[in-house]
Design an enzyme around this catalytic site. Structure first.
Site, PDB file in Angstrom:
ATOM      1  N   GLU A 199       0.847  -1.252   0.055  1.00 33.72           N
ATOM      2  CA  GLU A 199      -0.133  -0.079   0.049  1.00 33.72           C
ATOM      3  C   GLU A 199       0.878   0.966  -0.103  1.00 33.72           C
ATOM      4  O   GLU A 199       1.989   1.026   0.465  1.00 33.72           O
ATOM      5  CB  GLU A 199      -1.063   0.031   1.367  1.00 33.72           C
ATOM      6  CG  GLU A 199      -0.403   0.060   2.654  1.00 33.72           C
ATOM      7  CD  GLU A 199       0.415  -1.117   3.116  1.00 33.72           C
ATOM      8  OE1 GLU A 199       1.249  -1.043   3.906  1.00 33.72           O
ATOM      9  OE2 GLU A 199      -0.137  -2.222   2.686  1.00 33.72           O
ATOM     10  N   ASP A 200       0.207   2.341  -0.516  1.00 34.64           N
ATOM     11  CA  ASP A 200       1.221   3.648  -0.459  1.00 34.64           C
ATOM     12  C   ASP A 200       1.302   4.141   1.008  1.00 34.64           C
ATOM     13  O   ASP A 200       0.644   3.557   1.911  1.00 34.64           O
ATOM     14  CB  ASP A 200       0.469   4.686  -1.233  1.00 34.64           C
ATOM     15  CG  ASP A 200       0.186   4.305  -2.744  1.00 34.64           C
ATOM     16  OD1 ASP A 200       1.095   3.665  -3.261  1.00 34.64           O
ATOM     17  OD2 ASP A 200      -0.576   5.018  -3.339  1.00 34.64           O
ATOM     18  N   ILE A 201       2.164   5.055   1.178  1.00 33.43           N
ATOM     19  CA  ILE A 201       2.723   5.445   2.307  1.00 33.43           C
ATOM     20  C   ILE A 201       1.399   6.279   3.286  1.00 33.43           C
ATOM     21  O   ILE A 201       1.233   6.015   4.370  1.00 33.43           O
ATOM     22  CB  ILE A 201       3.793   6.412   2.377  1.00 33.43           C
ATOM     23  CG1 ILE A 201       4.305   6.767   3.954  1.00 33.43           C
ATOM     24  CG2 ILE A 201       3.560   7.602   1.397  1.00 33.43           C
ATOM     25  CD1 ILE A 201       5.680   7.550   3.830  1.00 33.43           C
TER      26      ILE A 201
END
Length: 382
Positions: A199-201
């Site tokens: 997942e993105d940050i």
């Protein structure tokens, strides 16, 4: 052997030079004495012990040169693990200086010899070695693997350590929080962190968590089930509460197989906070909730185009539904289940037409995603 038994059927089926390699010959010589000395039986296990005997001697090189034609060229091919290798280029013979007063002919060199050359080489007489060789040993254990699921509660924590121009992005990483605790308990050399997707940050990982695998290389301690539980509790009791671990346990190398099989078929569920440029109406909710296994086409998003190949990808949106937010008509929560690998942010705003259809094109207005959470990763593992 070929001269004496070359006419026999068993020698015609397989060449004598292929019957046993030098490594196995040496292993057969030292296995029995080691078993007696250590009081254990030899077998294929996770612990490996490398024994190195070495001696820097020029005597063997000179003896080899005398045995072969004086016009043969020789070249040193390096010193590996304390063993000096000399290659006689014209004869195709390679020898290794060992610490036991003998020259060992390498497997690859023997393949290039004629039978009479090999026979002549076996008569080579060496001067007696009068100095003891140097001895060293190195112990190494096969990697061990820990599997489980992690939850990420912060929008400022990356999955792995993320550096740009030597500057750290985010306050921490899932990889470091989980793996450093496990590495410390196992007293290993280093770790490798693997997860089923990422997942993105700025995206939280909630629900059942994301499957992960931590590989500990050369562990000096194999933790018990009780200690593994202690590791999980230590991670979960961290003061920052950025990451939580579920179902942590020791797994075999088959954990790789489970991860790969699950990744090919997994579905993911999301919850997204969405804004649209006009008020949300009942027909909009009906059109969204009626979607079943809708196929979309996504070109590589602009935001990742610098590191991903420009491809067109077909993905499936399995279902969607809208949850209204009180006292507002332009904000809502979009719940959806998609095929793994779908770019959710681009599916909402359309990415300048690079994703079609999108939420914006379905509703016929501008749509923007403000926050995103992964609520479930549907994989039957860990």
């Amino acid at each position: 052997m070929n001269r004496k038994y070359g006419s026999q059927l068993f020698s015609q089926e397989r060449s004598f030079s292929e019957c046993i390699c030098l490594k196995n010959a040496l292993k057969s010589l030292i296995t029995a004495p080691l078993e007696m000395l250590l009081g254990v039986k030899y077998g294929q296990g996770p612990l490996h012990i490398r024994l190195t005997y070495s001696e820097s001697s020029k005597t063997i090189e000179k003896s080899v040169e005398r045995e072969f034609d004086s016009t043969s060229k020789r070249r040193k091919t390096g010193n590996e693990n304390g063993l000096e290798t000399v290659e006689l280029l014209n004869s195709g013979v390679g020898c290794i200086t060992t610490g036991v007063g003998r020259t060992v002919v390498t497997d690859t060199s023997l393949n290039g010899l004629q039978h009479h050359q090999s026979s002549d080489f076996s008569k080579l007489l060496l001067e007696k070695v009068r100095r003891p060789c140097s001895f060293s040993f190195h112990c190494n254990r096969d990697p061990i693997y820990f599997g489980g699921r992690y939850l990420k509660f912060s929008r400022n924590v990356s999955q792995t350590c993320w550096m740009i121009d030597e500057e750290r992005m985010g306050e921490a990483s899932v990889e470091e929080i989980i793996s450093s605790c496990i590495l410390l308990m196992c007293r290993g050399d280093k770790y490798k962190f693997h997860a089923a997707g990422r997942e993105d940050i700025d995206v939280r990982m909630l629900g059942s968590g994301r499957p992960f695998l931590v590989e500990i290389q050369n562990p000096r301690h194999i933790p018990s089930d009780v200690l593994v539980k202690d590791i999980e509790e230590k991670i979960n009791s961290s003061r920052d509460k950025l990451v939580r671990v579920k179902n942590l346990k020791l797994v075999g190398s088959q954990g790789w197989t489970l991860m790969r099989e699950g990744e090919a078929e997994k579905q993911k569920e999301y919850a997204a906070l969405v804004w649209i440029s006009r008020p949300l109406e009942d027909p909009d909710m009906l059109s969204i909730s009626s979607v079943r296994d809708m196929c979309i086409l996504q070109r590589t998003p602009i935001r990742v185009l610098h590191r991903r190949s420009p491809l067109d990808r077909e993905k499936i949106i399995h279902w969607m539904k809208i949850e209204r937010i009180a006292d507002t008509s332009q904000y809502f929560i979009l719940h959806l289940c998609t095929q793994a690998g779908t770019y959710i942010k681009e599916f909402v705003h359309g990415d300048l037409g690079r994703t079609h259809p999108s939420i914006g094109s379905i509703l016929g207005c501008r749509a923007e995603i403000l926050q995103l959470d992964v609520t479930d990763v549907k994989m039957d593992v860990f």
